[in-house]
Scaffold this motif. Structure first.
Motif, PDB file in Angstrom:
ATOM      1  N   ALA A  64      56.314  63.241  -7.725  1.00  0.00           N
ATOM      2  CA  ALA A  64      55.246  62.303  -7.383  1.00  0.00           C
ATOM      3  C   ALA A  64      54.248  62.917  -6.414  1.00  0.00           C
ATOM      4  CB  ALA A  64      55.842  61.026  -6.788  1.00  0.00           C
ATOM      5  N   LEU A  65      54.735  63.697  -5.437  1.00  0.00           N
ATOM      6  CA  LEU A  65      53.823  64.304  -4.466  1.00  0.00           C
ATOM      7  C   LEU A  65      52.939  65.347  -5.137  1.00  0.00           C
ATOM      8  CD1 LEU A  65      52.712  64.837  -1.670  1.00  0.00           C
ATOM      9  CD2 LEU A  65      54.712  66.287  -1.199  1.00  0.00           C
ATOM     10  N   VAL A  66      53.525  66.211  -5.967  1.00  0.00           N
ATOM     11  CA  VAL A  66      52.723  67.218  -6.656  1.00  0.00           C
ATOM     12  C   VAL A  66      51.728  66.552  -7.590  1.00  0.00           C
ATOM     13  CG1 VAL A  66      52.796  69.195  -8.210  1.00  0.00           C
ATOM     14  CG2 VAL A  66      54.560  68.932  -6.456  1.00  0.00           C
ATOM     15  N   ARG A  67      52.137  65.466  -8.235  1.00  0.00           N
ATOM     16  CA  ARG A  67      51.218  64.717  -9.096  1.00  0.00           C
ATOM     17  C   ARG A  67      50.045  64.188  -8.278  1.00  0.00           C
ATOM     18  NH1 ARG A  67      50.515  64.961 -14.243  1.00  0.00           N
ATOM     19  NH2 ARG A  67      52.779  64.860 -14.570  1.00  0.00           N
ATOM     20  N   ARG A  68      50.328  63.677  -7.094  1.00  0.00           N
ATOM     21  CA  ARG A  68      49.264  63.182  -6.217  1.00  0.00           C
ATOM     22  C   ARG A  68      48.341  64.324  -5.791  1.00  0.00           C
ATOM     23  NH1 ARG A  68      45.668  59.439  -4.928  1.00  0.00           N
ATOM     24  NH2 ARG A  68      45.144  59.406  -2.724  1.00  0.00           N
ATOM     25  N   LEU A  69      48.906  65.465  -5.451  1.00  0.00           N
ATOM     26  CA  LEU A  69      48.091  66.612  -5.053  1.00  0.00           C
ATOM     27  C   LEU A  69      47.207  67.072  -6.204  1.00  0.00           C
ATOM     28  CD1 LEU A  69      50.715  68.662  -2.995  1.00  0.00           C
ATOM     29  CD2 LEU A  69      48.877  67.210  -2.109  1.00  0.00           C
ATOM     30  N   ARG A  70      47.737  67.025  -7.410  1.00  0.00           N
ATOM     31  CA  ARG A  70      46.940  67.403  -8.572  1.00  0.00           C
ATOM     32  C   ARG A  70      45.781  66.439  -8.762  1.00  0.00           C
ATOM     33  NH1 ARG A  70      46.921  70.168 -13.638  1.00  0.00           N
ATOM     34  NH2 ARG A  70      44.838  69.681 -14.397  1.00  0.00           N
ATOM     35  N   THR A  71      46.012  65.153  -8.568  1.00  0.00           N
ATOM     36  CA  THR A  71      44.948  64.158  -8.690  1.00  0.00           C
ATOM     37  C   THR A  71      43.855  64.390  -7.648  1.00  0.00           C
ATOM     38  OG1 THR A  71      46.502  62.522  -9.564  1.00  0.00           O
ATOM     39  CG2 THR A  71      44.445  61.688  -8.646  1.00  0.00           C
ATOM     40  N   LEU A  72      44.265  64.686  -6.409  1.00  0.00           N
ATOM     41  CA  LEU A  72      43.287  64.956  -5.356  1.00  0.00           C
ATOM     42  C   LEU A  72      42.496  66.216  -5.667  1.00  0.00           C
ATOM     43  CD1 LEU A  72      45.435  64.147  -2.185  1.00  0.00           C
ATOM     44  CD2 LEU A  72      43.685  62.727  -3.251  1.00  0.00           C
ATOM     45  N   LEU A 171      46.293  71.723   3.538  1.00  0.00           N
ATOM     46  CA  LEU A 171      47.328  72.069   4.513  1.00  0.00           C
ATOM     47  C   LEU A 171      48.301  70.906   4.713  1.00  0.00           C
ATOM     48  CD1 LEU A 171      45.121  73.936   7.149  1.00  0.00           C
ATOM     49  CD2 LEU A 171      46.727  74.957   5.517  1.00  0.00           C
ATOM     50  N   ALA A 172      47.797  69.684   4.664  1.00  0.00           N
ATOM     51  CA  ALA A 172      48.686  68.525   4.765  1.00  0.00           C
ATOM     52  C   ALA A 172      49.649  68.481   3.586  1.00  0.00           C
ATOM     53  CB  ALA A 172      47.861  67.237   4.825  1.00  0.00           C
ATOM     54  N   GLY A 173      49.135  68.768   2.390  1.00  0.00           N
ATOM     55  CA  GLY A 173      50.005  68.821   1.225  1.00  0.00           C
ATOM     56  C   GLY A 173      51.077  69.877   1.366  1.00  0.00           C
ATOM     57  N   PRO A 304      47.962  57.044   2.373  1.00  0.00           N
ATOM     58  CA  PRO A 304      48.045  58.158   1.432  1.00  0.00           C
ATOM     59  C   PRO A 304      47.047  59.264   1.750  1.00  0.00           C
ATOM     60  CG  PRO A 304      46.851  56.346   0.439  1.00  0.00           C
ATOM     61  CD  PRO A 304      47.353  55.845   1.775  1.00  0.00           C
ATOM     62  N   LEU A 305      47.342  60.449   1.251  1.00  0.00           N
ATOM     63  CA  LEU A 305      46.399  61.561   1.350  1.00  0.00           C
ATOM     64  C   LEU A 305      45.151  61.227   0.556  1.00  0.00           C
ATOM     65  CD1 LEU A 305      48.754  64.634   0.742  1.00  0.00           C
ATOM     66  CD2 LEU A 305      47.932  63.763   2.932  1.00  0.00           C
ATOM     67  N   THR A 306      44.005  61.693   1.057  1.00  0.00           N
ATOM     68  CA  THR A 306      42.731  61.520   0.357  1.00  0.00           C
ATOM     69  C   THR A 306      42.112  62.897   0.130  1.00  0.00           C
ATOM     70  OG1 THR A 306      41.547  61.225   2.440  1.00  0.00           O
ATOM     71  CG2 THR A 306      42.325  59.248   1.326  1.00  0.00           C
ATOM     72  N   ALA A 307      41.170  62.951  -0.810  1.00  0.00           N
ATOM     73  CA  ALA A 307      40.608  64.239  -1.201  1.00  0.00           C
ATOM     74  C   ALA A 307      39.789  64.876  -0.079  1.00  0.00           C
ATOM     75  CB  ALA A 307      39.743  64.073  -2.459  1.00  0.00           C
ATOM     76  N   PHE A 308      39.021  64.070   0.646  1.00  0.00           N
ATOM     77  CA  PHE A 308      38.160  64.586   1.707  1.00  0.00           C
ATOM     78  C   PHE A 308      38.352  63.722   2.955  1.00  0.00           C
ATOM     79  CE2 PHE A 308      36.073  65.590  -2.327  1.00  0.00           C
ATOM     80  CZ  PHE A 308      35.870  66.957  -2.199  1.00  0.00           C
ATOM     81  N   PRO A 309      39.464  63.868   3.656  1.00  0.00           N
ATOM     82  CA  PRO A 309      39.744  62.990   4.794  1.00  0.00           C
ATOM     83  C   PRO A 309      38.706  63.112   5.895  1.00  0.00           C
ATOM     84  CG  PRO A 309      41.239  64.882   4.759  1.00  0.00           C
ATOM     85  CD  PRO A 309      40.507  64.892   3.459  1.00  0.00           C
TER      86      PRO A 309
END
Length: 313
Positions: A64-72, A171-173, A304-309
């Motif tokens: 799930a985390l890698v999937r989220r990172l891929r989406t971002l 880096l957060a990922g 959640p993590l965002t693409a451009f925090p």
């Protein structure tokens, strides 16, 4: 006979005859590079390498985390490509930069007027050897080097804001995947980072005191993480701690959760502001590392993590 022919040609020319010769083709117009074009193309190429690696990990097992990172990463690519096309960079140029050197990592050397991109072999480059979360995390850390922060410092304000935020998210990922970040350079914004960390520590002491059960355990884990972050920021000299006040009364568990999410969200946004206050390479890297650690802690509070925090796209 030759003399007569020459005399006849001279007479015709004198009466207006012109000998037509083919004209050279007009010069092909040279396209002027867009601002930060080379840097953005290099960033896009790096994102594409990471996306391929994330795909390789997901092909081995669903995560799930890698999937989220891929989406971002997909969102970051979309925004950066849009920035280039809006500046007049042809799609063919963008596609060529993204698909070139698939198994090498870029080394970017900034100058005052241009960015020159070359390639350099990297032990974790490409997607061929990346099949686990650990390998992906290491690749994410190693994909950012001193040259990248120097190039970022030499870019325009808009590009700097976007890429600094994207790098902090990367880096957060990596942290969430289990990587350890290398020490960031001491920078002019370090005192501000330390002060904001200490104010967060105070806020989460209140959160922990007003929480129970699982929320209290999460607050204590966040306190531990903030304590480690403070240790990475504190120099050998003594630091005078200021006093802080809460933005609103916190006397219930519900108010404590609100305080936790509010303060963490504000801190992540503040990282982008601090990076803009001193746009030097050390400050950009220092602020991004700080932001990354806070983003990793904020995930425990359903932020959640965002693409451009912290950046406005």
């Amino acid at each position: 006979m030759l003399g007569g022919a020459a005399a006849g040609l001279a007479l015709l020319v004198d009466h207006g005859l012109r000998v037509e010769t083919p004209q050279p083709p007009p010069p092909v117009p040279t396209r002027r590079p867009a601002p930060d074009e080379a840097l953005l193309l290099s960033a896009l190429a790096g994102l594409e390498r990471l996306r391929r690696s994330e795909t390789a990990v997901l092909s081995a097992r669903e995560d799930a985390l890698v999937r989220r990172l891929r989406t971002l990463g997909d969102e970051q690519v979309r925004v950066l490509r849009g920035r280039l096309t809006n500046a007049g960079v042809p799609t063919a140029v963008i596609d060529a930069a993204v698909t070139s050197s698939p198994d090498t990592a870029p080394t970017t050397s900034p100058t005052a007027s241009s960015i020159v991109t070359t390639t350099q072999s990297s032990p974790a480059s490409g997607s061929g050897d990346v099949r686990t979360d650990t390998a992906l995390a290491q690749l994410m850390v190693e994909s950012l080097r001193a040259e990248d922060w120097e190039a970022l410092a030499a870019s325009t304000a808009g590009t700097r804001q976007l890429l600094a935020a994207a790098y902090a998210q990367r880096l957060a990922g990596a942290l969430l995947l289990g990587a350890a970040l290398p020490p960031s350079p001491t920078s002019p914004v370090r005192p501000q980072l330390l002060g904001r960390t200490q104010s967060l520590l105070y806020a989460f002491e209140v959160v922990a005191a007003q929480s129970t059960g699982a929320q209290r355990r999460t607050a204590q884990a966040t306190l531990t993480g903030l304590g480690r972050l403070e240790d990475t920021l504190t120099s050998t000299s003594s630091t005078e701690v200021a006093g802080w006040s809460l933005p609103y009364p916190v006397t219930t568990a519900q108010a404590a959760r609100r305080l936790a999410t509010d303060t963490l969200s504000s801190a992540v946004d503040a990282a982008a502001v601090l990076g803009r206050s001193d746009p030097s390479a050390p400050s950009l890297e220092d602020a991004a590392h700080w932001s990354a650690r806070l983003q990793a802690l904020a995930v425990d509070w359903n932020l959640p993590l965002t693409a451009f925090p912290g950046a406005s796209t």
